[in-house]
Structures are given as C-alpha cells and as structure tokens.
Motif scaffolding. Sequence first.
Motif, PDB file in Angstrom:
ATOM      1  N   THR A  77      28.653  39.912  40.508  1.00 54.85           N
ATOM      2  CA  THR A  77      29.678  40.114  41.531  1.00 54.85           C
ATOM      3  C   THR A  77      29.039  40.611  42.825  1.00 54.85           C
ATOM      4  O   THR A  77      28.306  41.608  42.818  1.00 54.85           O
ATOM      5  N   PRO A 116      29.373  39.996  34.998  1.00 57.22           N
ATOM      6  CA  PRO A 116      30.023  40.903  35.959  1.00 57.22           C
ATOM      7  C   PRO A 116      29.054  41.447  36.999  1.00 57.22           C
ATOM      8  O   PRO A 116      29.442  41.652  38.156  1.00 57.22           O
ATOM      9  N   GLN A 151      32.593  35.505  48.847  1.00 60.16           N
ATOM     10  CA  GLN A 151      32.749  36.466  47.752  1.00 60.16           C
ATOM     11  C   GLN A 151      32.722  35.762  46.402  1.00 60.16           C
ATOM     12  O   GLN A 151      33.429  34.769  46.187  1.00 60.16           O
ATOM     13  N   VAL A 152      31.913  36.307  45.499  1.00 60.67           N
ATOM     14  CA  VAL A 152      31.906  35.870  44.096  1.00 60.67           C
ATOM     15  C   VAL A 152      32.263  37.081  43.245  1.00 60.67           C
ATOM     16  O   VAL A 152      31.595  38.118  43.329  1.00 60.67           O
ATOM     17  N   THR A 153      33.311  36.949  42.460  1.00 60.89           N
ATOM     18  CA  THR A 153      33.756  38.029  41.578  1.00 60.89           C
ATOM     19  C   THR A 153      33.791  37.517  40.145  1.00 60.89           C
ATOM     20  O   THR A 153      34.428  36.497  39.875  1.00 60.89           O
ATOM     21  N   VAL A 154      33.088  38.231  39.276  1.00 64.27           N
ATOM     22  CA  VAL A 154      33.041  37.866  37.860  1.00 64.27           C
ATOM     23  C   VAL A 154      33.714  38.985  37.082  1.00 64.27           C
ATOM     24  O   VAL A 154      33.194  40.102  37.001  1.00 64.27           O
ATOM     25  N   SER A 155      34.872  38.683  36.522  1.00 67.34           N
ATOM     26  CA  SER A 155      35.652  39.720  35.852  1.00 67.34           C
ATOM     27  C   SER A 155      36.577  39.092  34.830  1.00 67.34           C
ATOM     28  O   SER A 155      37.108  37.998  35.032  1.00 67.34           O
ATOM     29  N   GLN A 184      35.682  34.174  35.158  1.00 69.39           N
ATOM     30  CA  GLN A 184      35.473  35.047  34.012  1.00 69.39           C
ATOM     31  C   GLN A 184      34.007  35.014  33.594  1.00 69.39           C
ATOM     32  O   GLN A 184      33.288  34.051  33.887  1.00 69.39           O
ATOM     33  N   GLY A 231      34.586  32.569  44.585  1.00 70.82           N
ATOM     34  CA  GLY A 231      35.869  32.749  43.935  1.00 70.82           C
ATOM     35  C   GLY A 231      35.814  33.760  42.813  1.00 70.82           C
ATOM     36  O   GLY A 231      34.816  34.481  42.654  1.00 70.82           O
ATOM     37  N   LEU A 232      36.883  33.790  42.053  1.00 71.84           N
ATOM     38  CA  LEU A 232      37.010  34.697  40.907  1.00 71.84           C
ATOM     39  C   LEU A 232      36.876  33.885  39.620  1.00 71.84           C
ATOM     40  O   LEU A 232      37.619  32.912  39.422  1.00 71.84           O
TER      41      LEU A 232
END
Length: 121
Positions: free
Chosen positions: A90, A87, A116-120, A13, A10-11
């Motif tokens: 990701t 980040p 998917q791994v998103t770090v933002s 922070q 997932g997305l």
Amino acid sequence: QVQLEESGGGLVQPGESLRLSCVVSGSSLNSNTMAWCRQPPGKERELVASIARAGISNYADSVKGRFTISRDNAKNAVYLQMNSLKPEDTAVYYCNADINQVGFLSVTRYWGQGTQVTVSS
C-alpha cells in the motif's frame, strides 16, 4: 512541456493483481531510464523498479518475483505489473523518467503526480 501521466491504481485484496501505466507526453523527447517509486503512509519514497532504454531492469528486494517492469519505447510508456499484492505494498506509486530533448545531451528527471494503490481485505 513534458508530462508524465500515471493510471491503474486502486483498491484490491491481498493476493490480487494491478497493472500501473505511465505515459510520457511532449515532443522530440528521448526517455532514458524509467522507474517506479512508491511512498507508503508515513514513510519515505523508495525505489520499486527501474528499466533502462535497452530493457535491463532492477527491482527492490521486497518486490522481486512479484512485480514486473516493462516499457514501450514507441509509446514512451512504462508499466508495472504487480502480482500477489500484500498490504505492505500500500502506497502512492510514482513513475519517473530521465529525459533529454532530441539533439541535446542534458538529462532531466521528471515525475508523475502519483497513483494510490491500496491492498486491504
């Protein structure tokens, strides 16, 4: 037929956590070493962590102290607890397992489809 199914991406922070799961399905299987790899955008796939059936684990230097790999042999599953995400974590994360059919010595490595791994921020 052997299948590996990942979940938990997932997305998030920076500084947050995620837990990835991977379950192996199929009958009469032994999962030996299981592992998580990742492929950042535009880069090659790299090993993140691995764990032997007896529980001995290894980690990439970039995730030591932040990620923890574990497994449940009864459920034929492997997990990746990811804390203090950055980040640069990701990527698409893939699980794999070295599997042999019960009664046979031949081992085959199987892969999941990726999550998917998103770090933002």
